[in-house]
Design an enzyme around this catalytic site. Sequence first.
Site, PDB file in Angstrom:
ATOM      1  N   LYS A   1      11.084   1.351  16.796  1.00  0.00           N
ATOM      2  CA  LYS A   1      11.792   0.433  15.752  1.00  0.00           C
ATOM      3  C   LYS A   1      11.426   0.686  14.435  1.00  0.00           C
ATOM      4  CE  LYS A   1      12.234  -3.027  19.319  1.00  0.00           C
ATOM      5  NZ  LYS A   1      11.626  -4.191  20.064  1.00  0.00           N
TER       6      LYS A   1
ATOM      7  N   GLN B   1       6.990  -8.173  19.372  1.00  0.00           N
ATOM      8  CA  GLN B   1       7.056  -7.615  20.589  1.00  0.00           C
ATOM      9  C   GLN B   1       6.572  -8.319  21.735  1.00  0.00           C
ATOM     10  OE1 GLN B   1       8.662  -4.440  20.797  1.00  0.00           O
ATOM     11  NE2 GLN B   1       8.694  -4.768  22.762  1.00  0.00           N
TER      12      GLN B   1
ATOM     13  N   ASP C   1      16.088 -10.883  16.178  1.00  0.00           N
ATOM     14  CA  ASP C   1      16.323 -10.539  17.727  1.00  0.00           C
ATOM     15  C   ASP C   1      17.502 -11.563  18.351  1.00  0.00           C
ATOM     16  OD1 ASP C   1      14.990  -8.551  19.221  1.00  0.00           O
ATOM     17  OD2 ASP C   1      13.331  -9.627  19.379  1.00  0.00           O
TER      18      ASP C   1
END
Length: 302
Positions: free
Chosen positions: A54, A98, A121
Amino acid sequence: MAAKLIKGTEIREEILEEIEAEVAKIKEKHGVVPGLVTILVGENPASISYVTLKIKTAHRVGFHEIQDSQPIDLSEEALLALIDKYNKDDAIHGILVQLPLPKQINEKKVLNAIDPDKDVDGFHPVNVGRLMIGGDEVKFPPCTPAGIQEMIVRAGVETKGAEVVVVGRSNIVGKPIANMMLQKGVGANSTVTVVHTGTKDLASHCRRADILIVAAGVPGLVKPEWIKPGACVIDVGVNRIGEKISEKTGKKIAILSGDVDFDAAKEIAGSITPVPGGVGPMTITMLMKNTLKSLKFRLGIN
Ligand code: NAD
Protein backbone atom coordinates in the site's frame (compact mmCIF):
# COMPACT_ATOMS: atom_id res chain seq x y z
CA MET A 1 -14.76 -19.77 -27.95
CA ALA A 2 -12.27 -18.67 -25.30
CA ALA A 3 -13.39 -15.77 -23.09
CA LYS A 4 -11.76 -12.36 -23.09
CA LEU A 5 -9.47 -12.09 -20.06
CA ILE A 6 -10.16 -9.12 -17.78
CA LYS A 7 -6.71 -8.48 -16.35
CA GLY A 8 -6.55 -6.55 -13.09
CA THR A 9 -2.82 -6.08 -13.51
CA GLU A 10 -3.37 -4.08 -16.75
CA ILE A 11 -6.35 -2.08 -15.47
CA ARG A 12 -4.36 -1.25 -12.32
CA GLU A 13 -1.63 0.34 -14.44
CA GLU A 14 -4.15 2.46 -16.38
CA ILE A 15 -5.78 3.73 -13.17
CA LEU A 16 -2.51 4.38 -11.33
CA GLU A 17 -1.28 6.45 -14.28
CA GLU A 18 -4.52 8.47 -14.20
CA ILE A 19 -4.14 9.03 -10.44
CA GLU A 20 -0.47 10.02 -10.81
CA ALA A 21 -1.35 12.62 -13.46
CA GLU A 22 -4.19 14.05 -11.38
CA VAL A 23 -2.01 14.26 -8.25
CA ALA A 24 0.64 16.19 -10.21
CA LYS A 25 -2.01 18.66 -11.48
CA ILE A 26 -3.48 19.22 -8.01
CA LYS A 27 -0.01 19.69 -6.57
CA GLU A 28 0.79 22.35 -9.15
CA LYS A 29 -2.49 24.24 -8.71
CA HIS A 30 -3.18 23.82 -4.98
CA GLY A 31 0.24 22.96 -3.51
CA VAL A 32 -1.02 19.82 -1.75
CA VAL A 33 -0.91 16.08 -2.35
CA PRO A 34 -3.14 13.32 -0.92
CA GLY A 35 -1.90 12.02 2.45
CA LEU A 36 -2.38 8.39 3.49
CA VAL A 37 -1.46 6.84 6.83
CA THR A 38 -1.46 3.10 7.39
CA ILE A 39 -1.45 1.99 11.01
CA LEU A 40 -0.01 -1.45 11.65
CA VAL A 41 -0.18 -3.01 15.11
CA GLY A 42 2.22 -5.93 15.62
CA GLU A 43 4.26 -7.88 13.10
CA ASN A 44 1.89 -10.27 11.32
CA PRO A 45 3.86 -11.16 8.15
CA ALA A 46 0.81 -11.00 5.84
CA SER A 47 -0.18 -7.60 7.28
CA ILE A 48 3.38 -6.31 6.85
CA SER A 49 3.38 -7.30 3.18
CA TYR A 50 -0.06 -5.71 2.56
CA VAL A 51 0.97 -2.47 4.27
CA THR A 52 4.30 -2.39 2.43
CA LEU A 53 2.50 -2.73 -0.90
CA LYS A 54 0.00 0.00 0.00
CA ILE A 55 2.78 2.39 1.00
CA LYS A 56 4.83 1.55 -2.11
CA THR A 57 1.82 2.23 -4.34
CA ALA A 58 1.01 5.48 -2.50
CA HIS A 59 4.61 6.59 -2.99
CA ARG A 60 4.51 5.72 -6.70
CA VAL A 61 1.47 7.93 -7.35
CA GLY A 62 3.02 10.87 -5.50
CA PHE A 63 1.12 10.75 -2.20
CA HIS A 64 2.41 11.86 1.17
CA GLU A 65 2.52 8.52 3.00
CA ILE A 66 3.16 7.50 6.57
CA GLN A 67 3.58 3.97 7.81
CA ASP A 68 2.86 4.07 11.53
CA SER A 69 4.03 0.76 13.04
CA GLN A 70 3.00 0.08 16.61
CA PRO A 71 3.95 -2.72 19.04
CA ILE A 72 1.70 -5.79 19.45
CA ASP A 73 0.88 -4.83 23.08
CA LEU A 74 -0.48 -1.38 22.14
CA SER A 75 -3.56 -0.57 24.23
CA GLU A 76 -6.93 0.21 22.69
CA GLU A 77 -6.81 3.63 24.34
CA ALA A 78 -3.43 4.41 22.73
CA LEU A 79 -4.69 3.33 19.29
CA LEU A 80 -7.82 5.49 19.65
CA ALA A 81 -5.57 8.43 20.61
CA LEU A 82 -3.45 7.82 17.51
CA ILE A 83 -6.54 7.80 15.28
CA ASP A 84 -7.71 11.02 16.92
CA LYS A 85 -4.32 12.59 16.08
CA TYR A 86 -4.62 11.64 12.40
CA ASN A 87 -8.29 12.67 12.29
CA LYS A 88 -7.09 16.18 13.18
CA ASP A 89 -4.03 16.18 10.88
CA ASP A 90 -4.75 18.33 7.79
CA ALA A 91 -1.98 16.64 5.78
CA ILE A 92 -3.75 13.27 6.11
CA HIS A 93 -6.78 12.52 3.91
CA GLY A 94 -6.97 8.76 4.35
CA ILE A 95 -6.55 6.63 7.48
CA LEU A 96 -6.20 2.90 7.17
CA VAL A 97 -5.92 0.53 10.13
CA GLN A 98 -4.56 -2.82 8.98
CA LEU A 99 -6.66 -5.73 10.21
CA PRO A 100 -6.61 -8.06 12.08
CA LEU A 101 -5.88 -6.24 15.34
CA PRO A 102 -4.53 -7.95 18.49
CA LYS A 103 -7.04 -9.42 20.97
CA GLN A 104 -6.93 -6.56 23.51
CA ILE A 105 -8.31 -4.14 20.88
CA ASN A 106 -11.96 -3.95 19.80
CA GLU A 107 -11.85 -3.72 15.99
CA LYS A 108 -15.32 -2.25 15.65
CA LYS A 109 -14.58 0.51 18.17
CA VAL A 110 -11.38 1.40 16.31
CA LEU A 111 -12.92 1.47 12.81
CA ASN A 112 -15.82 3.57 14.11
CA ALA A 113 -13.34 6.10 15.57
CA ILE A 114 -11.96 7.00 12.11
CA ASP A 115 -13.38 10.26 10.76
CA PRO A 116 -15.89 9.08 8.09
CA ASP A 117 -14.43 11.74 5.76
CA LYS A 118 -11.01 10.03 6.02
CA ASP A 119 -12.36 6.45 5.98
CA VAL A 120 -10.89 5.50 2.60
CA ASP A 121 -11.59 1.79 3.24
CA GLY A 122 -15.30 2.65 3.31
CA PHE A 123 -16.07 0.43 6.33
CA HIS A 124 -17.41 3.12 8.72
CA PRO A 125 -21.20 2.78 9.24
CA VAL A 126 -21.64 6.32 7.89
CA ASN A 127 -20.00 5.32 4.60
CA VAL A 128 -21.94 2.04 4.49
CA GLY A 129 -25.10 4.15 4.83
CA ARG A 130 -23.94 6.58 2.14
CA LEU A 131 -23.32 3.63 -0.20
CA MET A 132 -26.82 2.32 0.45
CA ILE A 133 -28.38 5.70 -0.43
CA GLY A 134 -26.25 5.86 -3.59
CA GLY A 135 -25.71 8.69 -6.09
CA ASP A 136 -23.98 11.84 -4.81
CA GLU A 137 -24.13 10.57 -1.23
CA VAL A 138 -21.39 8.00 -1.90
CA LYS A 139 -17.94 9.13 -0.79
CA PHE A 140 -15.78 6.05 -0.41
CA PRO A 141 -17.08 2.81 -1.91
CA PRO A 142 -15.22 -0.11 -0.28
CA CYS A 143 -12.11 -0.93 -2.29
CA THR A 144 -12.70 -4.51 -3.52
CA PRO A 145 -16.30 -3.88 -4.71
CA ALA A 146 -15.18 -0.58 -6.28
CA GLY A 147 -12.44 -2.49 -8.10
CA ILE A 148 -14.93 -5.07 -9.35
CA GLN A 149 -17.25 -2.40 -10.74
CA GLU A 150 -14.35 -0.55 -12.37
CA MET A 151 -13.21 -3.78 -14.09
CA ILE A 152 -16.71 -4.46 -15.43
CA VAL A 153 -16.95 -0.92 -16.81
CA ARG A 154 -13.47 -0.89 -18.34
CA ALA A 155 -14.07 -4.29 -19.94
CA GLY A 156 -17.02 -2.69 -21.76
CA VAL A 157 -19.62 -5.03 -20.25
CA GLU A 158 -23.20 -3.68 -20.38
CA THR A 159 -24.62 -3.43 -16.85
CA LYS A 160 -27.89 -1.59 -17.51
CA GLY A 161 -30.69 -4.14 -17.28
CA ALA A 162 -28.20 -6.99 -16.85
CA GLU A 163 -28.96 -9.91 -14.54
CA VAL A 164 -26.23 -9.77 -11.90
CA VAL A 165 -25.83 -12.69 -9.51
CA VAL A 166 -23.54 -12.21 -6.51
CA VAL A 167 -22.35 -15.35 -4.69
CA GLY A 168 -21.59 -14.39 -1.06
CA ARG A 169 -23.05 -11.85 1.37
CA SER A 170 -20.04 -10.60 3.34
CA ASN A 171 -19.87 -6.98 4.47
CA ILE A 172 -16.64 -6.39 2.55
CA VAL A 173 -17.56 -7.88 -0.84
CA GLY A 174 -20.98 -9.49 -1.41
CA LYS A 175 -23.34 -6.98 0.22
CA PRO A 176 -21.63 -3.80 -1.00
CA ILE A 177 -21.15 -4.96 -4.62
CA ALA A 178 -24.79 -6.08 -4.76
CA ASN A 179 -25.86 -2.69 -3.48
CA MET A 180 -23.62 -0.84 -5.95
CA MET A 181 -24.84 -2.79 -8.98
CA LEU A 182 -28.51 -2.04 -8.27
CA GLN A 183 -28.11 1.74 -8.02
CA LYS A 184 -28.99 4.00 -10.92
CA GLY A 185 -25.92 5.19 -12.78
CA VAL A 186 -22.91 4.22 -14.85
CA GLY A 187 -21.66 0.65 -14.33
CA ALA A 188 -24.86 -0.28 -12.49
CA ASN A 189 -28.66 -0.18 -13.06
CA SER A 190 -28.70 -3.99 -12.96
CA THR A 191 -31.17 -6.51 -11.59
CA VAL A 192 -29.34 -8.10 -8.68
CA THR A 193 -29.70 -11.45 -6.93
CA VAL A 194 -27.55 -12.38 -3.93
CA VAL A 195 -27.01 -16.08 -3.20
CA HIS A 196 -25.36 -17.53 -0.11
CA THR A 197 -25.11 -20.57 2.18
CA GLY A 198 -28.87 -20.40 2.81
CA THR A 199 -29.76 -20.51 -0.92
CA LYS A 200 -31.60 -23.64 -2.06
CA ASP A 201 -30.45 -24.00 -5.67
CA LEU A 202 -27.25 -22.06 -6.30
CA ALA A 203 -26.78 -23.41 -9.83
CA SER A 204 -30.16 -22.25 -11.16
CA HIS A 205 -29.51 -18.66 -10.03
CA CYS A 206 -25.96 -18.60 -11.42
CA ARG A 207 -27.19 -19.87 -14.81
CA ARG A 208 -29.37 -16.75 -15.21
CA ALA A 209 -26.45 -14.35 -14.69
CA ASP A 210 -25.24 -12.03 -17.42
CA ILE A 211 -22.66 -10.92 -14.84
CA LEU A 212 -21.64 -13.48 -12.22
CA ILE A 213 -19.67 -12.13 -9.25
CA VAL A 214 -18.31 -14.87 -7.00
CA ALA A 215 -16.96 -14.11 -3.52
CA ALA A 216 -17.43 -17.26 -1.43
CA GLY A 217 -13.89 -18.36 -0.57
CA VAL A 218 -14.57 -21.92 -1.77
CA PRO A 219 -12.17 -23.19 -4.48
CA GLY A 220 -13.95 -24.44 -7.59
CA LEU A 221 -17.43 -23.76 -6.14
CA VAL A 222 -18.82 -22.48 -9.46
CA LYS A 223 -18.96 -25.26 -12.05
CA PRO A 224 -18.72 -24.56 -15.79
CA GLU A 225 -22.31 -25.74 -16.34
CA TRP A 226 -23.52 -22.97 -13.99
CA ILE A 227 -22.27 -20.31 -16.39
CA LYS A 228 -24.51 -18.76 -19.03
CA PRO A 229 -22.69 -18.78 -22.39
CA GLY A 230 -21.18 -15.34 -23.01
CA ALA A 231 -21.53 -14.17 -19.38
CA CYS A 232 -19.01 -11.92 -17.63
CA VAL A 233 -17.49 -13.84 -14.70
CA ILE A 234 -15.74 -11.97 -11.90
CA ASP A 235 -13.93 -14.36 -9.57
CA VAL A 236 -13.11 -12.61 -6.29
CA GLY A 237 -12.03 -15.75 -4.45
CA VAL A 238 -8.42 -16.11 -3.37
CA ASN A 239 -7.82 -19.57 -1.96
CA ARG A 240 -4.48 -21.14 -1.03
CA ILE A 241 -4.62 -24.67 -2.41
CA GLY A 242 -0.97 -25.66 -1.99
CA GLU A 243 2.63 -24.46 -2.20
CA LYS A 244 5.30 -24.37 -4.88
CA ILE A 245 8.83 -23.09 -5.33
CA SER A 246 8.98 -19.77 -7.17
CA GLU A 247 11.08 -19.93 -10.36
CA LYS A 248 12.06 -16.27 -9.83
CA THR A 249 13.13 -16.28 -6.16
CA GLY A 250 13.57 -19.99 -5.34
CA LYS A 251 11.34 -19.41 -2.29
CA LYS A 252 8.16 -21.27 -1.31
CA ILE A 253 5.02 -19.49 -2.51
CA ALA A 254 1.32 -20.27 -2.26
CA ILE A 255 -0.59 -21.80 -5.16
CA LEU A 256 -3.75 -19.72 -5.49
CA SER A 257 -7.11 -20.64 -6.92
CA GLY A 258 -10.35 -18.73 -7.35
CA ASP A 259 -13.92 -19.84 -6.60
CA VAL A 260 -14.57 -20.68 -10.27
CA ASP A 261 -13.25 -23.63 -12.27
CA PHE A 262 -11.29 -21.23 -14.49
CA ASP A 263 -10.01 -23.55 -17.24
CA ALA A 264 -13.45 -24.89 -18.07
CA ALA A 265 -15.29 -21.59 -17.39
CA LYS A 266 -13.15 -19.61 -19.85
CA GLU A 267 -14.49 -21.79 -22.70
CA ILE A 268 -18.08 -20.75 -21.89
CA ALA A 269 -17.92 -17.20 -20.48
CA GLY A 270 -17.68 -14.10 -22.67
CA SER A 271 -15.17 -12.50 -20.31
CA ILE A 272 -13.53 -13.66 -17.09
CA THR A 273 -11.04 -12.53 -14.45
CA PRO A 274 -8.07 -14.82 -13.69
CA VAL A 275 -6.81 -15.68 -10.18
CA PRO A 276 -4.24 -14.39 -9.44
CA GLY A 277 -4.01 -11.17 -11.50
CA GLY A 278 -7.74 -10.39 -11.64
CA VAL A 279 -9.62 -8.65 -8.85
CA GLY A 280 -6.66 -8.83 -6.43
CA PRO A 281 -4.56 -5.95 -7.87
CA MET A 282 -7.64 -3.69 -7.98
CA THR A 283 -8.16 -3.38 -4.21
CA ILE A 284 -5.06 -1.30 -3.42
CA THR A 285 -5.60 0.69 -6.62
CA MET A 286 -9.07 1.73 -5.44
CA LEU A 287 -7.64 2.63 -2.03
CA MET A 288 -5.43 5.15 -3.86
CA LYS A 289 -8.44 6.42 -5.80
CA ASN A 290 -10.44 6.91 -2.58
CA THR A 291 -7.55 8.79 -0.94
CA LEU A 292 -7.31 11.11 -3.95
CA LYS A 293 -11.10 11.59 -3.81
CA SER A 294 -10.81 12.50 -0.12
CA LEU A 295 -8.40 15.34 -0.92
CA LYS A 296 -10.62 16.48 -3.79
CA PHE A 297 -13.66 16.58 -1.46
CA ARG A 298 -11.57 18.70 0.93
CA LEU A 299 -10.57 21.09 -1.85
CA GLY A 300 -14.12 21.15 -3.26
CA ILE A 301 -12.96 20.08 -6.74
CA ASN A 302 -15.14 17.02 -7.31
P1 NAD B 1 -16.55 -14.36 3.79
O1 NAD B 1 -16.13 -15.71 4.27
O2 NAD B 1 -16.70 -13.26 4.74
O3 NAD B 1 -17.93 -14.53 3.01
C1 NAD B 1 -18.15 -15.58 2.11
C2 NAD B 1 -19.60 -15.57 1.69
O4 NAD B 1 -19.80 -16.61 0.76
C3 NAD B 1 -20.58 -15.82 2.83
O5 NAD B 1 -21.55 -14.80 2.79
C4 NAD B 1 -21.20 -17.17 2.55
O6 NAD B 1 -22.61 -17.16 2.78
C5 NAD B 1 -20.93 -17.39 1.08
N1 NAD B 1 -20.61 -18.80 0.85
C6 NAD B 1 -19.58 -19.51 1.34
N2 NAD B 1 -19.63 -20.78 0.92
C7 NAD B 1 -20.73 -20.88 0.14
C8 NAD B 1 -21.34 -21.93 -0.57
N3 NAD B 1 -20.82 -23.16 -0.57
N4 NAD B 1 -22.46 -21.66 -1.26
C9 NAD B 1 -23.00 -20.43 -1.27
N5 NAD B 1 -22.46 -19.38 -0.63
C10 NAD B 1 -21.35 -19.61 0.09
O7 NAD B 1 -15.53 -14.01 2.62
P2 NAD B 1 -15.16 -12.60 1.90
O8 NAD B 1 -14.36 -11.78 2.82
O9 NAD B 1 -16.36 -12.04 1.24
O10 NAD B 1 -14.18 -13.18 0.77
C11 NAD B 1 -14.61 -14.10 -0.20
C12 NAD B 1 -13.42 -14.52 -1.04
O11 NAD B 1 -12.91 -13.37 -1.71
C13 NAD B 1 -12.26 -15.09 -0.26
O12 NAD B 1 -11.63 -16.09 -1.03
C14 NAD B 1 -11.32 -13.92 -0.07
O13 NAD B 1 -9.97 -14.31 0.08
C15 NAD B 1 -11.55 -13.19 -1.37
N6 NAD B 1 -11.28 -11.75 -1.29
C16 NAD B 1 -10.44 -11.23 -2.23
C17 NAD B 1 -10.16 -9.87 -2.22
C18 NAD B 1 -9.25 -9.32 -3.26
O14 NAD B 1 -8.96 -9.94 -4.22
N7 NAD B 1 -8.76 -8.13 -3.13
C19 NAD B 1 -10.74 -9.05 -1.25
C20 NAD B 1 -11.62 -9.61 -0.34
C21 NAD B 1 -11.89 -10.97 -0.38
